[in-house]
Write a protein that holds these residues in place. Structure first.
Motif, mmCIF file in Angstrom:
data_model
loop_
_atom_site.group_PDB
_atom_site.id
_atom_site.type_symbol
_atom_site.label_atom_id
_atom_site.label_comp_id
_atom_site.label_asym_id
_atom_site.label_seq_id
_atom_site.Cartn_x
_atom_site.Cartn_y
_atom_site.Cartn_z
ATOM 1 N N THR A 140 -22.507 56.925 -114.321
ATOM 2 C CA THR A 140 -22.520 58.098 -115.193
ATOM 3 C C THR A 140 -22.207 59.385 -114.430
ATOM 4 O O THR A 140 -22.274 60.475 -114.996
ATOM 5 N N LEU A 141 -21.865 59.262 -113.158
ATOM 6 C CA LEU A 141 -21.359 60.363 -112.351
ATOM 7 C C LEU A 141 -20.105 59.906 -111.632
ATOM 8 O O LEU A 141 -20.013 58.746 -111.215
ATOM 9 N N ASP A 142 -19.143 60.814 -111.482
ATOM 10 C CA ASP A 142 -17.929 60.504 -110.721
ATOM 11 C C ASP A 142 -18.093 60.852 -109.253
ATOM 12 O O ASP A 142 -17.503 60.206 -108.389
ATOM 13 N N ALA A 143 -18.885 61.883 -108.960
ATOM 14 C CA ALA A 143 -19.079 62.318 -107.578
ATOM 15 C C ALA A 143 -20.308 63.198 -107.503
ATOM 16 O O ALA A 143 -20.876 63.594 -108.526
ATOM 17 N N ALA A 144 -20.725 63.498 -106.274
ATOM 18 C CA ALA A 144 -21.896 64.352 -106.075
ATOM 19 C C ALA A 144 -21.818 65.008 -104.708
ATOM 20 O O ALA A 144 -21.106 64.532 -103.809
ATOM 21 N N LEU A 145 -22.539 66.100 -104.558
ATOM 22 C CA LEU A 145 -22.691 66.777 -103.278
ATOM 23 C C LEU A 145 -24.160 66.706 -102.893
ATOM 24 O O LEU A 145 -25.024 67.159 -103.643
ATOM 25 N N ILE A 270 -23.767 67.806 -95.186
ATOM 26 C CA ILE A 270 -23.477 67.847 -96.613
ATOM 27 C C ILE A 270 -22.196 67.061 -96.873
ATOM 28 O O ILE A 270 -21.162 67.330 -96.265
ATOM 29 N N SER A 271 -22.295 66.082 -97.759
ATOM 30 C CA SER A 271 -21.168 65.180 -98.013
ATOM 31 C C SER A 271 -20.847 65.110 -99.494
ATOM 32 O O SER A 271 -21.675 65.439 -100.351
ATOM 33 N N ILE A 272 -19.625 64.669 -99.772
ATOM 34 C CA ILE A 272 -19.277 64.301 -101.133
ATOM 35 C C ILE A 272 -19.513 62.801 -101.267
ATOM 36 O O ILE A 272 -19.115 62.019 -100.397
ATOM 37 N N LEU A 273 -20.211 62.410 -102.321
ATOM 38 C CA LEU A 273 -20.552 61.010 -102.563
ATOM 39 C C LEU A 273 -19.826 60.537 -103.819
ATOM 40 O O LEU A 273 -19.663 61.297 -104.774
ATOM 41 N N TYR A 274 -19.404 59.281 -103.809
ATOM 42 C CA TYR A 274 -18.800 58.705 -105.006
ATOM 43 C C TYR A 274 -18.905 57.185 -104.937
ATOM 44 O O TYR A 274 -19.045 56.610 -103.839
ATOM 45 N N PRO A 275 -18.860 56.509 -106.093
ATOM 46 C CA PRO A 275 -18.933 55.041 -106.074
ATOM 47 C C PRO A 275 -17.748 54.447 -105.328
ATOM 48 O O PRO A 275 -16.626 54.943 -105.428
ATOM 49 N N LYS A 276 -17.986 53.392 -104.576
ATOM 50 C CA LYS A 276 -16.914 52.782 -103.782
ATOM 51 C C LYS A 276 -15.803 52.199 -104.642
ATOM 52 O O LYS A 276 -14.674 52.037 -104.185
ATOM 53 N N ASN A 277 -16.110 51.887 -105.902
ATOM 54 C CA ASN A 277 -15.083 51.351 -106.791
ATOM 55 C C ASN A 277 -14.436 52.442 -107.638
ATOM 56 O O ASN A 277 -13.719 52.148 -108.596
ATOM 57 N N GLU A 278 -14.714 53.712 -107.293
ATOM 58 C CA GLU A 278 -14.200 54.835 -108.074
ATOM 59 C C GLU A 278 -12.680 54.881 -108.016
ATOM 60 O O GLU A 278 -12.078 54.756 -106.953
ATOM 61 N N LEU A 279 -12.045 55.071 -109.182
ATOM 62 C CA LEU A 279 -10.596 55.149 -109.247
ATOM 63 C C LEU A 279 -10.090 56.578 -109.413
ATOM 64 O O LEU A 279 -8.894 56.799 -109.421
ATOM 65 N N LYS A 280 -10.989 57.543 -109.530
ATOM 66 C CA LYS A 280 -10.562 58.941 -109.625
ATOM 67 C C LYS A 280 -10.463 59.546 -108.223
ATOM 68 O O LYS A 280 -10.826 60.703 -107.996
ATOM 69 N N LEU A 281 -9.939 58.755 -107.306
ATOM 70 C CA LEU A 281 -9.930 59.184 -105.911
ATOM 71 C C LEU A 281 -9.052 60.401 -105.694
ATOM 72 O O LEU A 281 -9.294 61.187 -104.775
ATOM 73 N N HIS A 282 -7.994 60.558 -106.508
ATOM 74 C CA HIS A 282 -7.141 61.729 -106.332
ATOM 75 C C HIS A 282 -7.897 63.006 -106.706
ATOM 76 O O HIS A 282 -7.697 64.052 -106.083
ATOM 77 N N ILE A 283 -8.803 62.930 -107.691
ATOM 78 C CA ILE A 283 -9.612 64.098 -108.054
ATOM 79 C C ILE A 283 -10.717 64.310 -107.027
ATOM 80 O O ILE A 283 -11.036 65.445 -106.657
ATOM 81 N N VAL A 284 -11.320 63.216 -106.552
ATOM 82 C CA VAL A 284 -12.324 63.326 -105.482
ATOM 83 C C VAL A 284 -11.719 64.014 -104.270
ATOM 84 O O VAL A 284 -12.325 64.914 -103.667
ATOM 85 N N GLU A 285 -10.498 63.611 -103.910
ATOM 86 C CA GLU A 285 -9.816 64.195 -102.748
ATOM 87 C C GLU A 285 -9.526 65.683 -102.988
ATOM 88 O O GLU A 285 -9.703 66.509 -102.082
ATOM 89 N N ALA A 286 -9.096 66.016 -104.202
ATOM 90 C CA ALA A 286 -8.827 67.418 -104.528
ATOM 91 C C ALA A 286 -10.106 68.241 -104.468
ATOM 92 O O ALA A 286 -10.105 69.382 -103.977
ATOM 93 N N PHE A 287 -11.202 67.674 -104.962
ATOM 94 C CA PHE A 287 -12.501 68.341 -104.944
ATOM 95 C C PHE A 287 -12.944 68.580 -103.500
ATOM 96 O O PHE A 287 -13.391 69.670 -103.137
ATOM 97 N N LYS A 288 -12.796 67.561 -102.684
ATOM 98 C CA LYS A 288 -13.176 67.656 -101.258
ATOM 99 C C LYS A 288 -12.352 68.720 -100.538
ATOM 100 O O LYS A 288 -12.881 69.566 -99.821
ATOM 101 N N ASN A 289 -11.036 68.691 -100.745
ATOM 102 C CA ASN A 289 -10.153 69.642 -100.069
ATOM 103 C C ASN A 289 -10.423 71.077 -100.503
ATOM 104 O O ASN A 289 -10.334 72.012 -99.692
ATOM 105 N N SER A 290 -10.748 71.249 -101.777
ATOM 106 C CA SER A 290 -11.035 72.591 -102.285
ATOM 107 C C SER A 290 -12.274 73.172 -101.608
ATOM 108 O O SER A 290 -12.284 74.343 -101.205
ATOM 109 N N ILE A 291 -13.311 72.345 -101.462
ATOM 110 C CA ILE A 291 -14.546 72.808 -100.821
ATOM 111 C C ILE A 291 -14.313 73.083 -99.345
ATOM 112 O O ILE A 291 -14.686 74.137 -98.821
#
Length: 312
Positions: A140-145, A270-291
């Motif tokens: 129920t979450l895509d990612a977290a900090l 401080i890390s970005i966390l996400y499920p290992k089977n997450e397929l929204k990796l391009h958004i996770v990567e964009a979120f990480k790079n923005s921070i």
């Protein structure tokens, strides 16, 4: 059997109420009830025990819900696969941030991110670490900090930055005279802490884990607010430790009471966390790079000692 029916089942299982479940699915209660009843008739089983208040799952209903979570999550990933293949940044992206990071980090990067990716529907919640882990595993979450390392099965951690702990001492405190401090200068006798449930609090206790309490205080206070701890310290009621980013917002007078640790400085990762089977990796990567693009100019500490966010 349809995906929609399974989504309705999951909603009722979560809310334990047909009306609340219907509201969360943006349908009428009769529509939701009819679809669940049709599914029960097709499967020839009773998923919910409606005689109990709140509504409870039957034994077979619990097994169906467990499988339905997998099916619905996987069906949601089909659109993720398409978006990732096309390189499109859009859709819903659900993120949670721990309370001691949210107030300082979010204002630094949020405006930049939503302007750069206007098609992403960013949904942000403030949650503690335990709730974040639970919801990442539920899907129920895509990612977290959050502060890491947590080393949870099924969850990937990518460090974003290292944030030192900084001492805040009033003029009346003996450590105010020091230019820098060590962990040996700390005492549990007069430290002011965040309330239980904050991983930052647990990190401080891990820093002070070898310190013995030598006296009884005539008061005991744990607060959910750094501002409250600072005000109490200013009143001469003790000292506290703050995360580095929080110190950037202090007044000039308050900053004079800050004392950094000698290297290697105790710090939280401080890390970005996400499920290992997450397929929204391009958004996770964009979120990480923005921070990281924003945080790099504000914080750049490398000679640090990572303090566990879990109480040892």
């Amino acid at each position: 059997m349809t995906i929609t029916q399974l989504q309705y089942v999951l909603a009722v299982a979560e809310h334990k109420n047909f009306t609340l479940a219907a509201q969360s699915c943006f349908v009428t209660q009769p529509t939701l009830s009819m679809q669940i009843q049709k599914l029960e008739e097709e499967l020839d089983v009773q998923i919910f025990d409606r005689s109990k208040k709140p509504i409870q799952l039957t034994e077979i209903g619990q097994k169906i819900v467990n499988q339905a979570k997998n099916i619905v999550n996987e069906s949601d990933r089909i659109q993720d696969i398409i978006d990732q293949q096309k390189g499109e940044f859009g859709g819903e992206f659900r993120v949670a941030i721990i309370p001691t990071v949210m107030p300082t980090l979010l204002p630094m990067f949020l405006n930049h991110f939503i302007k750069k990716y206007p098609k992403i529907n960013l949904i942000i919640e403030e949650l503690n670490t335990d709730e974040i882990i639970s919801r990442l595993k539920k899907g129920t979450l895509d990612a977290a900090l959050a502060a890491t390392p947590l080393q949870e099965d099924g969850i990937k951690e990518i460090p974003l930055y290292y944030e030192p702990f900084v001492g805040y001492f009033p003029e009346s405190h003996k450590n105010y005279a020091l230019s820098k401090i060590t962990t040996d200068d700390l005492s549990l006798d007069d430290i002011l802490l965040l309330q239980d449930g904050h991983c930052f609090r647990d990190g401080i206790l891990n820093i002070c884990k070898n310190k013995n309490t030598t006296q009884d205080k005539n008061f005991h206070l744990e607060s959910g607010s750094f501002e409250t701890l600072i005000k109490l310290a200013d009143e001469g009621l003790g000292y506290t430790l703050l995360p580095y980013l929080h110190t950037l917002n202090l007044t000039e007078q308050e900053q004079q009471k800050l004392r950094f640790f000698v290297d290697p400085q105790p710090a939280r990762e401080i890390s970005i966390l996400y499920p290992k089977n997450e397929l929204k990796l391009h958004i996770v990567e964009a979120f990480k790079n923005s921070i990281q693009g924003i945080i790099r100019g504000a914080i750049a500490f490398h000679d640090v000692k990572i303090i566990s966010p879990k109480l040892k």
